[in-house]
Design a protein around this motif. Structure first.
Motif, mmCIF file in Angstrom:
data_model
loop_
_atom_site.group_PDB
_atom_site.id
_atom_site.type_symbol
_atom_site.label_atom_id
_atom_site.label_comp_id
_atom_site.label_asym_id
_atom_site.label_seq_id
_atom_site.Cartn_x
_atom_site.Cartn_y
_atom_site.Cartn_z
ATOM 1 N N ILE A 166 83.357 31.449 38.515
ATOM 2 C CA ILE A 166 82.033 32.080 38.434
ATOM 3 C C ILE A 166 82.120 33.349 37.610
ATOM 4 O O ILE A 166 81.271 33.614 36.740
ATOM 5 N N ARG A 167 83.149 34.160 37.869
ATOM 6 C CA ARG A 167 83.337 35.400 37.121
ATOM 7 C C ARG A 167 83.524 35.131 35.625
ATOM 8 O O ARG A 167 82.919 35.790 34.775
ATOM 9 N N ASP A 168 84.353 34.147 35.313
ATOM 10 C CA ASP A 168 84.638 33.859 33.910
ATOM 11 C C ASP A 168 83.381 33.416 33.170
ATOM 12 O O ASP A 168 83.126 33.849 32.037
ATOM 13 N N ARG A 169 82.575 32.577 33.812
ATOM 14 C CA ARG A 169 81.330 32.141 33.175
ATOM 15 C C ARG A 169 80.351 33.298 33.039
ATOM 16 O O ARG A 169 79.670 33.439 32.012
ATOM 17 N N ALA A 170 80.271 34.117 34.066
ATOM 18 C CA ALA A 170 79.334 35.239 34.036
ATOM 19 C C ALA A 170 79.682 36.241 32.938
ATOM 20 O O ALA A 170 78.798 36.805 32.294
ATOM 21 N N MET A 171 80.961 36.479 32.727
ATOM 22 C CA MET A 171 81.360 37.415 31.678
ATOM 23 C C MET A 171 80.933 36.915 30.299
ATOM 24 O O MET A 171 80.686 37.708 29.391
ATOM 25 N N ASP A 172 80.835 35.597 30.154
ATOM 26 C CA ASP A 172 80.385 35.020 28.883
ATOM 27 C C ASP A 172 78.872 34.946 28.780
ATOM 28 O O ASP A 172 78.304 35.161 27.698
#
Length: 244
Positions: free
Chosen positions: A183-189
């Motif tokens: 979730i974090r990785d997608r949100a950062m993008d």
């Protein structure tokens, strides 16, 4: 019986070792020492040993403890479920809230912060175990929530928080942590907040080393430093007995 300082040193060493195993350094992982049910005198032992980040689950307990330790250079974090009617009190001592999980709370926090003329670091709580007993957004709700959150200027979103399922099944514990990391990785993008959302608060006394191996940048540890509590963790963390 080991002292608070000895236990804190042992936890810090384990954090360092877990960070190394995950290709990072100890400074990449922040320890929030959970002080729930612990009297101020014992908390001060940890502060004297160098601990500065303290976390509380209950607003009233946190406020009283912050007042008792007002002369110490510490930073308080609210890590438990926060009711909107407790916002005024929590902002008297907390510099961070790790349990942001709904727009109504977001609006109440923002309104009070605007009145105070200050900002607040926040983490979005996500229910990665899909347990009805736990608070937090469903993973599928996070992207839309972050878009709404961008309108509240006094809140500074820094990442995400979760509690893994309380189970001896390590694979399931890792799965919960990996859900949050994804979730974090997608949100950062994709999210409006972008790179600001880099932090992952996951892992407590029973699983903080696993959490670090899965990417945690913040761990919330209490019993590993202070010993068992007189009240079960379910009093503070629904669905998480024994892992705080």
């Amino acid at each position: 019986m080991a002292s608070v300082a000895d236990n804190l040193a042992r936890v810090s060493a384990r954090i360092r070792d877990a960070a190394v195993r995950s290709g990072r350094e100890a400074r990449d992982v922040r320890l929030v020492l959970v002080t729930k049910t612990i009297e101020p005198e014992r908390v001060r032992e940890a502060v004297a040993a160098g601990q500065r980040d303290l976390g509380e689950n209950k607003v009233q307990e946190g406020r009283g403890k912050a007042e008792a330790l007002a002369g110490d250079a510490v930073r308080w974090t609210m890590i438990g479920h926060l009711q909107s009617n407790k916002v005024k009190d929590v902002l008297r001592f907390a510099e961070e809230v790790q349990s942001l999980d709904r727009l109504s709370l977001t609006a109440t926090l923002d309104k009070r912060l605007q009145h105070l003329g200050r900002g607040l670091d926040v983490l979005v709580q996500v229910n990665t175990s899909d347990e009805a007993s736990k608070y937090g957004l469903h993973p599928d709700e996070v992207a839309a929530f972050l878009k709404e959150l961008a309108a509240f200027n006094s809140l500074r979103p820094r990442g995400f928080m979760t509690l893994a399922r309380f189970t001896p099944n390590i694979a399931e514990v890792r799965r919960c942590f990996r859900v949050l990391r994804d979730i974090r990785d997608r949100a950062m993008d994709d999210a409006p907040q972008g790179e600001a959302l880099r932090h992952l608060s996951m892992g407590m006394s029973g699983d903080y080393e696993i959490a670090i191996e899965e990417g945690a940048t913040i761990v919330r540890v209490g019993q590993a430093v202070f010993g068992p509590r007189p009240l079960p963790d379910s009093h503070y963390w629904p669905g998480a007995a024994g892992v705080g």
